[in-house]
Scaffold this motif. Structure first.
Motif, PDB file in Angstrom:
ATOM      1  N   VAL B  41     -15.345  -5.114  15.219  1.00  0.00           N
ATOM      2  CA  VAL B  41     -14.235  -6.045  14.877  1.00  0.00           C
ATOM      3  C   VAL B  41     -13.551  -5.808  13.588  1.00  0.00           C
ATOM      4  O   VAL B  41     -12.404  -5.941  13.218  1.00  0.00           O
ATOM      5  N   CYS B  42     -14.082  -4.807  12.738  1.00  0.00           N
ATOM      6  CA  CYS B  42     -13.769  -4.992  11.195  1.00  0.00           C
ATOM      7  C   CYS B  42     -12.994  -3.650  11.076  1.00  0.00           C
ATOM      8  O   CYS B  42     -11.971  -3.711  10.223  1.00  0.00           O
ATOM      9  N   LYS B 124      -9.046   2.215  19.709  1.00  0.00           N
ATOM     10  CA  LYS B 124      -9.285   1.373  20.758  1.00  0.00           C
ATOM     11  C   LYS B 124      -8.392   1.736  21.808  1.00  0.00           C
ATOM     12  O   LYS B 124      -8.334   0.854  22.634  1.00  0.00           O
ATOM     13  N   VAL B 151      -7.872  -3.849  15.315  1.00  0.00           N
ATOM     14  CA  VAL B 151      -9.006  -4.395  14.309  1.00  0.00           C
ATOM     15  C   VAL B 151      -8.557  -3.987  12.879  1.00  0.00           C
ATOM     16  O   VAL B 151      -9.442  -3.853  12.047  1.00  0.00           O
TER      17      VAL B 151
END
Lengths: 423, 204
Positions: B41-42, B124, B151
């Motif tokens: 997520v980061c 992604k 992200v």
């Protein structure tokens, strides 16, 4: 460009493309007075024999690749149909290379005549002078020269031989570094951004709007009318040690007299630097030379004897490229120069291939850290790894060129990098 | 065990692990390229990887990529955005103002060359280039949707030859949308809290 007006250059014996009487600018009568037009006349008389003359002359692509010119012409000539294009590549935008701008700005007619002979040889009725618009008055000069040819009756003879009207035009290129890559030339002439494309198909098979397209560097084409006028044997005799013809060398860096030098192909590197370049600046020791621009393997003091021709330079693990010779003396930092070059590549990367864009930026940043005294051994290890990880990751050769110069500088000047590490 | 090379260092890692965990197992200092430690997520663990025998390198997130034998990994940790894009989110509620602000903050967004470098760079798999186009045409709703899974790894920003910073364009679009049109479930929940329909424990 200025260097050629200097006295010491007026006595060079070997000059073919840059002989003083050829420096007529856009004046077509001036070109004819200097013997221009004879090559095209010969070509019209024996159209089928043109490519054979080039083969016997041993002319090779002078834009950097050194590919035999006759083979490129044969490939286009072998394509069926009358819809073919000849493009003179005058996009020149490589650091340290300044030869095409001289030819196109000071003596454009030999280049145009070469392009017309090419059109005749391969059967093309469209001829485009593709010129970098960021080179001062070069593009306007070419445009004037083109206008003069259009009014010349010889174009009608050409049309008769080719079975239809011949179009000759000067077109501004993007002026971007990648815009000189031949598939990027095609993309730009089709009205797109000059993105390099995957090969095959090669432009010779499918180029501008799908038409077979011959793309030659300005210097290559400039030789053509002289070869047809004086013959293949004459051209071969211009070179040294078996290498044919002459070559324009863009000499820059830490030498007394940087400038453009037309010398026999095969002239040793030491002779270029010492006799023509006046030796090293401030009497410093020679350290290295970036050959053919900033994308090839560096040559060091061990290689000063190398004859500057395609095969000899390749035998030393480097490439002649465009003939740019960026000389570095003791006291000039190799990591600094390499950092500057890689930053140029990072800025010039077109963006299509993320490993190229991100990889060149990563290399540039790591190099900059080392050059500014903040680099660590881990940074140097990362650079070494990137040199193995990145090659082949782009559609064109930009990323490979950037890696080559970094890897070769590490190989030959690793100690200099090591000495700059922190901790 | 498999052998990988990470930032110029050889490492052994158990099969089936991620590149990030392989780096940890190799004892590499995970200070600059780790945020969420593997949750994806980061976006901090962006890297260039070259699989054994692959024709080209590719951009990935190390936490989402399975380590393979012979893989070479180079973390991309040195780039920063060329500039910041400051804006007041509460001023984006008006569509006209938000659009003008975006053009002002991201002038390069209109210079897209459509090279698709950002699309290829995105780990992604988002249609980044389309998202930028949606934002520049004023369709913040569509752009926000396109960038929903972003992200902020900055790989598109690093890849963009026009320095557009597509991820920041996407973030702007998401914020502009939220400023004028908050998600309905969020509004409902806030309403429940404020009206006392939902009890919330607060620390004193």
């Amino acid at each position: 460009m200025d260097a050629l007006t200097r006295d010491q250059l007026a006595i060079e014996p070997a000059r073919v493309l840059t002989a003083p009487d050829l420096l007529v600018g856009s004046s077509l009568p001036g070109w004819h007075a200097a013997g221009g037009g004879i090559g095209l006349r010969r070509a019209l008389e024996d159209r089928a024999g043109i490519i054979g003359v080039l083969e016997r002359a041993g002319l090779r692509g002078l834009g950097g690749a050194g590919f035999p010119t006759h083979r490129k012409w044969e490939a286009v000539a072998a394509q069926p149909g009358p819809e073919k294009v000849v493009v003179c590549n005058g996009n020149e935008d490589e650091p340290g290379t300044f030869k095409d701008r001289f030819l196109l700005g000071r003596t454009p007619h030999q280049v145009i005549e070469g392009a017309l002979i090419a059109a005749l040889a391969v059967g093309a009725r469209q001829v485009v002078m593709y010129v970098n618009p960021h080179l001062g008055s070069v593009l306007p000069t070419v445009a004037e020269a083109v206008a003069a040819w259009r009014a010349d009756p010889v174009l009608l003879e050409l049309a008769a031989a080719l079975g239809g009207p011949v179009t000759l035009e000067a077109r501004a290129s993007s002026g971007r570094y990648i815009g000189g890559e031949e598939t990027a030339v095609v993309a730009w002439l089709e009205g797109s951004f000059p993105f390099p494309r995957r090969k095959p198909p090669f432009p010779a098979e499918s180029g501008v709007h799908g038409k077979p397209t011959l793309i030659n560097n300005a210097e290559t084409l400039a030789h053509v009318p002289h070869i047809l006028r004086h013959g293949a044997a004459w051209f071969r005799s211009r070179g040294r040690g078996g290498a044919p013809g002459t070559k324009l060398f863009s000499l820059s860096g830490d030498v007394q007299r940087p400038g453009l030098y037309e010398l026999p192909m095969g002239t040793p590197l030491a002779e270029l630097i010492e006799e023509h370049g006046g030796g090293m600046l401030m009497g410093r020791a020679f350290k290295a030379v970036f050959t053919g621009g900033p994308s090839n393997t560096l040559l060091t003091a061990d290689h000063l004897d190398v004859p500057l021709d395609f095969d000899s330079v390749r035998a030393r693990g480097s490439r002649l490229g465009t003939g740019a010779m960026i000389v570095v003396s003791e006291g000039t930092s190799i990591p600094r120069r390499v950092t500057e070059f890689v930053e140029f590549f990072a800025e010039s990367s077109c963006g299509q291939c993320p490993p190229c864009k991100t990889g060149t930026y990563q290399l540039a940043t790591l190099l900059h850290r080392i050059d500014s005294g903040h680099g660590t051994r881990a940074d140097l290890d990362s650079i070494r790894q990137l040199c193995g990880l990145l090659p082949g990751s782009g559609r064109c050769g930009l990323i490979d060129g950037a890696v080559t110069v970094v890897a070769s500088s590490l190989e030959r000047f690793g100690a200099e990098y090591e000495s700059m590490l922190r901790g | 065990m498999i052998g990988v090379e990470i930032d110029g260092r050889s490492a052994q890692a158990p099969e089936g692990t991620t590149v990030l965990l392989a780096a940890a197992a190799a004892g590499l200092p995970l200070t600059g390229n780790v945020g969420c430690m593997g949750q994806g997520v980061c976006g901090a663990c962006r890297a260039l990887v070259r699989r054994d025998g692959a024709a080209t390198a590719e951009t990935v997130l190390a936490c989402e990529t399975r380590a393979e034998d012979g893989m070479r990994v180079s973390f991309l940790d040195r780039f920063t955005l060329p500039r910041q894009a400051p804006y007041d989110e509460t001023a984006l509620a008006d569509g006209w103002a938000a659009y003008e602000r975006m053009l002002e903050l991201f002038p390069n967004a209109q210079n897209c060359r459509h090279c698709s470098g950002c699309d290829r760079a995105c780990p992604k798999g988002l249609s980044v280039q389309t998202g930028v186009m949606q934002a520049t045409s004023g369709d913040f709703g569509a752009a926000a949707e396109t960038f929903a899974l972003c992200v902020m790894c900055n790989l598109c920003a690093a890849a963009c030859p026009e320095s557009i910073a597509p991820n920041h364009v996407g973030l702007f679009a998401r914020r502009a949308l939220a400023a004028s049109q908050r998600p309905t479930d969020l509004i409902r929940r806030l309403h429940q809290i404020v009206t006392g329909a939902m009890a919330v424990e607060t620390t004193p």
